[in-house]
Design an enzyme around this catalytic site. Structure first.
Site, short mmCIF file in Angstrom:
data_model
loop_
_atom_site.label_atom_id
_atom_site.label_comp_id
_atom_site.label_asym_id
_atom_site.label_seq_id
_atom_site.Cartn_x
_atom_site.Cartn_y
_atom_site.Cartn_z
N HIS A 279 0.83 -1.21 0.00
CA HIS A 279 0.00 0.00 0.00
C HIS A 279 0.86 1.26 0.00
O HIS A 279 0.71 2.13 -0.86
CB HIS A 279 -0.92 -0.02 1.23
CG HIS A 279 -1.79 1.19 1.37
ND1 HIS A 279 -3.11 1.21 1.00
CD2 HIS A 279 -1.52 2.44 1.85
CE1 HIS A 279 -3.62 2.41 1.24
NE2 HIS A 279 -2.67 3.18 1.76
N GLU A 280 1.77 1.33 0.96
CA GLU A 280 2.60 2.53 1.06
C GLU A 280 3.55 2.63 -0.13
O GLU A 280 3.88 3.73 -0.59
CB GLU A 280 3.38 2.52 2.38
CG GLU A 280 2.50 2.50 3.63
CD GLU A 280 1.51 3.66 3.71
OE1 GLU A 280 1.74 4.71 3.07
OE2 GLU A 280 0.49 3.50 4.41
N HIS A 283 1.85 4.53 -2.90
CA HIS A 283 1.98 5.98 -2.71
C HIS A 283 3.36 6.45 -3.18
O HIS A 283 3.50 7.46 -3.88
CB HIS A 283 1.82 6.34 -1.23
CG HIS A 283 0.42 6.36 -0.74
ND1 HIS A 283 -0.59 7.08 -1.36
CD2 HIS A 283 -0.17 5.76 0.33
CE1 HIS A 283 -1.72 6.93 -0.68
NE2 HIS A 283 -1.49 6.13 0.35
N GLU A 309 -4.79 7.57 -3.17
CA GLU A 309 -5.17 6.31 -2.54
C GLU A 309 -5.54 5.26 -3.59
O GLU A 309 -5.41 4.06 -3.34
CB GLU A 309 -6.34 6.52 -1.58
CG GLU A 309 -6.02 7.34 -0.35
CD GLU A 309 -4.95 6.71 0.55
OE1 GLU A 309 -4.67 5.50 0.40
OE2 GLU A 309 -4.41 7.42 1.40
#
Length: 514
Positions: A279-280, A283, A309
């Protein structure tokens, strides 16, 4: 370049490019202060001792005074105002930067330096109070700080010349340009209508899935090794990346050459870190791959939260929880973890990381029920920002909604209303996660028209995915509002049916529903 009568240089009236250069100099200085604040904040959230957090917050607030002075000076106001009124001679990226600055200035121009400083102090203090309250599992220790930050947020909105229909409409528009309660009510209504029945069918009819190995101890050094492997697989430049740990994972950047990812390791929950890292890393990939021109012209980072997101959720779920990705990483996981998961087949791993079950913690939620966690936060946030409830009502209402939507009893505040850091100062952000889910599937469907996405993932060719995103997604996000952006990529406005159909197809097959 066009000329106006407002600002003058040594030789008379300044050209628009001369004005831009002067504005750019101011922005360079303001952004340097912003990076300094960001690095203090990164330190506070990752490694500062508990007793040092208040000082770090005060330091950030003091540096924020310099940004306020620069962006509220008569010269700054004149430059932004005149270039917004007449952008002749500016590049497209420069005009977009001016547009963003003008919109922000119109919202913030009436905030005094004293107010801005006090608000910053309150928000920074709230972070420390949240940490203390979470450790003690006692919402009352955070309640007053939350009420203070909510009060500052409302007062700041009251100071705007243009009055929104509600306070929360303003928060939504700030985080998702064009966003409104009406739009979000319709969006979440559509999600609830189809996700809840599917979840109940799984509970009643779904086949059992093996999961005994999910809580096996996995040493943190092994998890850290695998995290670095995942970030590299996503296509991130190691020379411009840092990975650290924190209580609530986040990613931040100080330009495309300094991107910082954080995660949180649990020895008895190895998959938590896998999907937190993916997830990170999503980003971070966005941050490292905006066009250089956007960074040079102060345009970078202007996309909305949901647009950002979208990519993190895309890598976490659409890619990360796919059969293709599990096939790709399975050998590496076995190699790094030794004998820990030697009796777990590739298929068993795929099914286990996709178990759909109502749960307490949003960041650990499965792909199916995740948006229900966001729905709960959306309904509560809207209520307390608009003043329909006071913040002291949050724990009881949180617990009631978890029971209503997810059938879950909340045992304590730490695993309940204190689990997220966002309410230390970010309001209107939560819907971005659910919107990002929907954007991601819509983008996937378009990407699949150009190449076999999951065949590439299965071979470990994630660079094909990143290259496509770089060309069609990252290249335009900071110069478009959300609707322009998704229409530019996919040819239509946001349509949650793609997301809901994807969930229904995936989970019906996984659980062998009739």
């Amino acid at each position: 370049p066009g000329k106006t009568d407002g600002l003058s240089g040594q030789g008379g009236t300044m050209t628009n490019q001369e004005k831009w250069k002067r504005l750019s100099t101011i922005l360079d200085e303001a952004e340097a202060y912003g990076r300094a604040i960001g690095k203090l904040n990164f330190d506070m959230e990752c490694c500062a001792p508990e007793e040092g957090m208040e000082q770090a917050g005060d330091d950030m607030a003091l540096l924020g005074k310099h940004i306020h002075a620069l962006t509220h000076s008569p010269e700054y106001a004149a430059l932004v105002g005149e270039l917004h009124a007449d952008g002749e001679g500016l590049s497209f990226a420069q005009r977009k930067t001016v547009e963003h600055l003008w919109e922000r200035y119109e919202k913030e121009k009436n905030l005094t330096e004293e107010f801005d400083h006090a608000w910053s102090v309150a928000a920074n203090r709230a972070y420390g109070k949240w940490l203390t309250a979470k450790k003690a599992s006692d919402f009352s220790l955070f309640r007053d700080s939350l009420a203070e930050v909510v009060d500052f947020t409302r007062k700041a909105i009251d100071l705007r010349d243009e009055k929104p229909a509600t306070y929360y409409n303003a928060c939504l528009d700030d985080t998702e340009k064009g966003g409104s309660e009406a739009q979000m009510d319709a969006f979440f209504g559509a999600l609830k209508e189809r996700i809840v029945p599917l979840m109940r069918r799984i509970q009643a009819e779904g086949k059992p899935i093996r999961e005994d190995f999910l809580t096996r101890p996995c040493p943190i050094p092994e998890q850290e090794h695998f995290s670095h492997y995942l970030l590299e697989a996503e296509g991130l430049r190691k020379s411009a990346l840092v990975l650290m740990t924190t209580e609530h994972p986040f990613t931040t950047e100080f330009g495309p050459h300094d991107v910082r990812v954080t995660t949180h390791y649990f020895e008895d929950n190895f998959i938590s870190n896998i999907f937190s890292t993916l997830h990170e890393g999503g980003h971070a990939l966005f941050m490292q791959n905006e066009p250089e021109e956007f960074w040079r012209e102060h345009t970078a980072g202007s996309m909305t939260n949901a647009m950002h997101e979208c990519i993190s959720r895309f890598y976490e779920n659409i890619i990360g929880r796919s059969e293709a990705f599990i096939h790709f990483v399975y050998p590496k996981l076995q190699e790094i973890s030794g004998d820990t998961f030697s009796d777990v087949s590739e298929r068993e791993l795929y099914e286990a990381v996709n178990i759909a079950r109502p749960s307490l913690i949003r960041t650990e939620a499965d792909e199916l029920t995740y948006s229900l966690h966001i729905l709960i936060r959306y309904e509560l946030e809207k209520a307390f920002i608009n003043g329909d409830i006071t913040v002291d009502k949050i724990p009881a209402l949180w617990n009631a909604k978890y029971k209503e939507y997810l059938g879950i009893d909340v045992p304590n505040d730490a695993d309940g209303c204190l689990q997220d850091v966002h309410w230390t100062g970010m309001f209107g952000y939560f819907p971005s996660y659910a919107l990002g889910n929907a954007y991601g599937v819509q983008i996937l469907r378009t990407m699949q028209k150009d190449f076999d996405v999951f065949a590439a993932v299965e071979r470990g060719e994630l660079s094909k995915v990143a290259d496509w995103l770089r060309e069609y997604v990252f290249s335009c996000a900071s110069v478009m509002d959300p609707d322009e952006w998704i229409r530019h990529i996919t040819g239509e406005s946001l349509n949650p049916d793609y997301y809901l159909s994807y969930l229904e197809e995936k989970y019906s097959k996984l659980y062998e529903l009739k």
